[in-house]
Design a protein around this motif. Sequence first.
Motif, short mmCIF file in Angstrom:
data_model
loop_
_atom_site.label_atom_id
_atom_site.label_comp_id
_atom_site.label_asym_id
_atom_site.label_seq_id
_atom_site.Cartn_x
_atom_site.Cartn_y
_atom_site.Cartn_z
N GLU A 106 12.71 2.52 -2.46
CA GLU A 106 13.85 3.23 -2.32
C GLU A 106 13.97 3.79 -0.92
O GLU A 106 15.08 4.11 -0.27
N ARG A 107 12.88 4.25 -0.19
CA ARG A 107 12.89 4.70 1.11
C ARG A 107 13.47 3.52 2.02
O ARG A 107 14.19 3.89 3.10
N TYR A 108 12.97 2.19 1.79
CA TYR A 108 13.32 1.18 2.84
C TYR A 108 14.76 0.98 2.50
O TYR A 108 15.38 0.33 3.50
N GLY A 109 15.50 1.15 1.51
CA GLY A 109 16.57 0.92 0.99
C GLY A 109 16.52 -0.37 -0.05
O GLY A 109 16.23 -1.33 0.33
N VAL A 110 16.96 -0.11 -1.12
CA VAL A 110 16.90 -1.09 -2.40
C VAL A 110 17.62 -2.41 -1.97
O VAL A 110 16.78 -3.62 -2.14
N GLU A 111 18.71 -2.48 -1.48
CA GLU A 111 19.41 -3.91 -1.09
C GLU A 111 18.74 -4.36 -0.01
O GLU A 111 18.61 -5.70 0.03
N MET A 140 3.93 -6.35 -5.49
CA MET A 140 3.74 -5.47 -6.60
C MET A 140 3.79 -4.05 -5.79
O MET A 140 2.99 -3.77 -4.92
N THR A 141 4.56 -3.03 -6.23
CA THR A 141 4.79 -1.87 -5.66
C THR A 141 5.37 -0.58 -6.24
O THR A 141 6.22 -0.83 -7.35
N TYR A 142 4.92 0.68 -6.05
CA TYR A 142 5.59 1.72 -6.37
C TYR A 142 6.99 1.75 -6.24
O TYR A 142 7.24 1.27 -4.85
N PRO A 147 0.75 -1.27 0.10
CA PRO A 147 -0.06 -0.19 0.01
C PRO A 147 0.79 1.34 -0.12
O PRO A 147 1.87 1.52 0.64
N TYR A 148 0.56 2.31 -0.84
CA TYR A 148 1.20 3.49 -0.91
C TYR A 148 0.24 4.62 -1.12
O TYR A 148 -0.79 4.43 -1.50
N ALA A 202 -5.90 -0.05 4.14
CA ALA A 202 -4.52 -0.65 4.65
C ALA A 202 -3.64 0.34 5.38
O ALA A 202 -3.20 0.04 6.52
N LEU A 203 -3.49 1.44 4.73
CA LEU A 203 -2.50 2.55 5.21
C LEU A 203 -3.28 3.07 6.47
O LEU A 203 -2.54 3.38 7.59
N GLU A 204 -4.66 3.37 6.78
CA GLU A 204 -5.14 3.55 8.04
C GLU A 204 -5.23 2.72 9.12
O GLU A 204 -5.28 3.05 10.30
N GLY A 205 -4.97 1.45 8.75
CA GLY A 205 -4.71 0.33 9.81
C GLY A 205 -3.54 0.25 10.06
O GLY A 205 -3.26 -0.69 11.00
N GLY A 206 -2.47 1.16 9.42
CA GLY A 206 -1.07 1.04 9.99
C GLY A 206 -0.16 0.10 9.43
O GLY A 206 0.94 -0.02 9.94
N VAL A 207 -0.49 -0.36 8.19
CA VAL A 207 0.29 -1.33 7.74
C VAL A 207 1.73 -0.69 7.25
O VAL A 207 1.62 0.37 6.65
N ARG A 208 2.81 -1.45 7.32
CA ARG A 208 3.97 -0.96 7.15
C ARG A 208 4.70 -1.90 6.18
O ARG A 208 4.29 -3.17 6.15
N THR A 209 5.76 -1.71 5.67
CA THR A 209 6.54 -2.48 4.88
C THR A 209 6.83 -3.91 5.45
O THR A 209 6.92 -5.15 5.15
#
Length: 266
Positions: A105-110, A98-100, A53-54, A71-78
Amino acid sequence: MSSTTIAFEKARAEGRAALVGYLPAGFPTVEGSIAALKTMVAAGCDIVEIGLPYSDPVMDGPVIQAAAQRALEGGVRTADVLKVVEAVAATGAPTLVMTYWNPVERYGVERFAADLASAGGAGLITPDITPDYAQDWIAAADAHDLDKVFLVAPSSTDERIAMTTAACRGFVYATAVMGVTGTRATTSELAAPLVARTKLATDLPVGVGLGVSNGDQAAELAAYADGVIVGSAFVQVFLDHPGDERAALGALATLTEDLAAGVRRA
């Protein structure tokens, strides 16, 4: 050979297309999305796409936007998305995220690639980044043996299709409708020519996302595509059964069975 490719080959050996099902993680809840995706696998989905979710889902239609927002309002995170991946991958179905691109990038690609592989994920579908801007992801995916699924569209030139498919692993995602996602009453006349052009450029399976919502549409698409990708129709089931997870799971199983029968009729 990746688990995703193996699933497509198994379907091909059975003389049919593969059924690819999408649902966002955390919708209607984290545990509810796990139950839903497991239901979809049990009822006939060969491959699973789990949406991350984005907050700015510009390529998604209103149905998937509504689910992502809940999902975001429910607090879902990576971390929750990876939890869902781990639970669903344990069924044995190839499980892709499937993600934008921004959340990766924020999480860190590697880090994302490593954690996705550790959770048993098969790979990543990236609708808003193209291979020529995805060197970091391609390197990380290759290092962790993950599928890289990029998109082609009716507007893609033959040169663009060749470049995109050369960077893919697992399958190629053909988005055969210009505009946002969502179910449609009829299939697009753009789909078959796009699949034909894509197959000229690659031996990889080609899956088509087209707003399919029933078995008859799935059968029509499966006549020429290697995979039928369904998202909004699955999400709509839960929107139609607010607060009644048991009824939603029953309806979800019925829909999946209809779609699975459709890809077998082609």
